[in-house]
Design a protein around this motif. Structure first.
Motif, short mmCIF file in Angstrom:
data_model
loop_
_atom_site.label_atom_id
_atom_site.label_comp_id
_atom_site.label_asym_id
_atom_site.label_seq_id
_atom_site.Cartn_x
_atom_site.Cartn_y
_atom_site.Cartn_z
N PHE A 39 -13.10 -7.08 9.49
CA PHE A 39 -12.81 -5.74 9.55
C PHE A 39 -11.60 -5.71 8.57
O PHE A 39 -11.49 -4.77 7.74
CB PHE A 39 -12.38 -5.44 10.87
N LEU A 40 -10.54 -6.59 8.45
CA LEU A 40 -9.42 -6.64 7.46
C LEU A 40 -10.00 -6.61 6.22
O LEU A 40 -9.43 -5.93 5.40
CB LEU A 40 -8.56 -7.77 7.89
N GLY A 41 -10.85 -7.50 5.83
CA GLY A 41 -11.27 -7.64 4.58
C GLY A 41 -12.08 -6.09 4.12
O GLY A 41 -11.78 -5.87 2.82
N LEU A 42 -12.58 -5.72 4.70
CA LEU A 42 -13.10 -4.05 4.60
C LEU A 42 -11.99 -3.10 4.43
O LEU A 42 -12.15 -2.21 3.34
CB LEU A 42 -14.41 -3.74 5.69
N LEU A 43 -11.13 -3.24 5.24
CA LEU A 43 -9.92 -2.60 5.14
C LEU A 43 -9.32 -2.26 3.42
O LEU A 43 -8.88 -1.40 2.91
CB LEU A 43 -8.72 -2.59 6.00
N ALA A 44 -9.52 -3.46 2.93
CA ALA A 44 -8.92 -3.72 1.50
C ALA A 44 -9.80 -3.12 0.30
O ALA A 44 -9.34 -2.90 -0.59
CB ALA A 44 -8.71 -5.08 1.20
N GLY A 45 -10.81 -2.69 0.77
CA GLY A 45 -11.76 -2.11 -0.13
C GLY A 45 -12.54 -0.65 0.07
O GLY A 45 -13.18 -0.12 -0.78
N VAL A 46 -11.60 0.06 1.08
CA VAL A 46 -12.23 1.39 1.18
C VAL A 46 -11.18 2.45 0.93
O VAL A 46 -9.98 2.16 0.73
CB VAL A 46 -12.78 1.55 2.80
N ALA A 47 -11.74 3.85 0.92
CA ALA A 47 -10.62 4.71 0.36
C ALA A 47 -10.04 5.15 1.45
O ALA A 47 -8.84 5.58 1.69
CB ALA A 47 -11.43 5.91 -0.21
N GLU A 48 -10.79 5.42 2.93
CA GLU A 48 -10.23 5.75 4.22
C GLU A 48 -10.74 4.81 4.96
O GLU A 48 -11.60 4.33 5.17
CB GLU A 48 -10.46 7.25 4.49
N PRO A 49 -9.59 4.33 6.16
CA PRO A 49 -10.06 3.52 7.24
C PRO A 49 -11.28 3.92 8.15
O PRO A 49 -11.91 3.16 8.71
CB PRO A 49 -8.82 3.26 8.07
N GLU A 50 -11.49 5.11 8.11
CA GLU A 50 -12.53 5.89 9.02
C GLU A 50 -13.88 5.60 8.68
O GLU A 50 -14.83 5.68 9.15
CB GLU A 50 -12.19 7.49 9.30
N GLU A 51 -14.00 4.88 7.13
CA GLU A 51 -15.16 4.29 6.59
C GLU A 51 -15.74 3.29 7.29
O GLU A 51 -16.97 2.89 7.02
CB GLU A 51 -15.05 4.04 5.05
N ILE A 52 -14.96 2.64 8.04
CA ILE A 52 -15.32 1.42 8.67
C ILE A 52 -15.48 1.69 10.23
O ILE A 52 -14.67 2.35 10.83
CB ILE A 52 -14.26 0.09 8.64
N LEU A 53 -16.69 1.10 10.63
CA LEU A 53 -17.10 1.64 12.14
C LEU A 53 -17.47 0.00 12.77
O LEU A 53 -18.24 -0.63 12.40
CB LEU A 53 -18.23 2.27 12.26
N ALA A 54 -16.93 -0.11 13.93
CA ALA A 54 -16.98 -1.47 14.64
C ALA A 54 -17.55 -0.98 16.12
O ALA A 54 -16.66 -0.13 16.64
CB ALA A 54 -15.61 -2.15 14.79
N ILE A 55 -18.61 -1.64 16.61
CA ILE A 55 -19.02 -1.24 17.96
C ILE A 55 -18.84 -2.38 18.74
O ILE A 55 -19.38 -3.46 18.50
CB ILE A 55 -20.61 -0.54 17.71
N THR A 56 -18.48 -2.13 20.26
CA THR A 56 -18.45 -3.06 21.17
C THR A 56 -19.16 -2.47 22.32
O THR A 56 -19.36 -1.21 22.30
CB THR A 56 -16.98 -3.25 21.44
#
Length: 290
Positions: A39-56
């Motif tokens: 998740f941290l690695g993905l944060l470094a390459g997106v325009a907005e944090p909402e572009e990343i989705l983690a499901i539990t």
């Protein structure tokens, strides 16, 4: 390659944002930490944090993962030294994510709600809330941890259609006829069915009235037939003789059935023609109280 090097290589692959991976590992092996790093690695390459989705699966797991991500960002901001190789990797990824945070003005440490880490139910609620017209609900949906009171209310409202809508009233009347007109019992049965609707709704959704009744009858015959076949497997010849004696003790209409068993014939097979025989047998053996 040693097991340690192989594990390190697999972990490096798992947190590579350019790769799609499936991670299978036993409990306590660090899967949540691995997901945090990805998740941290993905944060470094997106325009907005909402572009990343983690499901539990649970809210507890979602809260734990969000806390880990925010904690890693906070440690990177505070310059906390790493005490292990894992922490060093986490710190490096968090530092890159924090740099992106500052560049884009996200302020994730103070606004962790922007991190889209949620349960499956939470995702469904989010989609429904953003597309109210498509849901057809006509109101803002709400999440409930315990839906049982809602199932009970839905069952009661279903019975309110008695004498009203013909397409609902007729099936309800047939159901009540099987339950000695016990409205409370029917409401209770509907309440039990509703939480399991994923198991039966698809099978009945596209069927017409007669086809649906036939499907239900066939399912009931299969269930009853299997139970009765199990009964037949357990009854010995001595047991059948004892049953014949019981049936002959003044039970109305039991004499022909008892005589047939004495002559060596088997118990009646399950079917429409033998329903009366089975009811007679149950009348003798069962108390009628469940």
């Amino acid at each position: 390659m040693s097991s340690g090097l192989a594990d390190a290589a697999a972990r490096a692959t798992a947190i590579d944002p350019t790769r799609s991976v499936i991670v299978q590992a036993p409990a306590g092996s660090g899967k949540t930490g691995l997901l945090t790093q990805r998740f941290l690695g993905l944060l470094a390459g997106v325009a907005e944090p909402e572009e990343i989705l983690a499901i539990t699966f649970t809210r507890k797991a979602a809260a734990e993962m969000r806390a880990r991500v925010v904690g890693a960002l906070r440690d990177a901001a505070d310059g906390v030294p790493a005490a292990s190789d894992y922490e060093a990797t986490t710190r490096r990824l968090a530092g890159a994510a924090l740099a992106r945070d500052r560049q884009r003005g996200w302020r994730l440490i103070g606004q962790p709600a922007r991190l889209q880490i949620m349960t499956i139910d939470g995702l469904c609620h989010l989609i429904a809330s953003r597309a109210p017209w498509s849901t057809g609900l006509g109101f803002q949906p709400d999440l409930r941890d315990d839906a049982q009171p809602l199932y009970a209310e839905a069952a009661r409202r279903c019975l309110d259609h008695l004498g009203g809508r013909p397409d609902w009233s007729a099936p309800l009347e047939r159901a009540l006829a099987h339950l000695d007109n016990d409205h409370l019992r029917l409401a209770g049965l509907l309440e039990v069915l509703l939480p399991k609707r994923d198991q039966w709704l698809r099978a009945f959704g596209n069927r017409g009235g007669a086809e649906l009744v036939g499907a239900i009858d066939a399912a009931l015959r299969d269930i009853a037939g299997e139970r009765l076949r199990e009964l037949l497997r357990r009854l010995t010849p001595a047991s059948r003789g004892a049953l014949a004696e019981l049936l002959s003790l003044g039970v109305t209409g039991a004499a022909p059935l008892a005589q047939g068993w004495r002559s060596g014939s088997t118990l009646p097979q399950f079917g429409p023609d033998s329903a009366g025989d089975w009811r007679l047998l149950f009348q003798v053996l069962l108390t009628g109280k469940g």
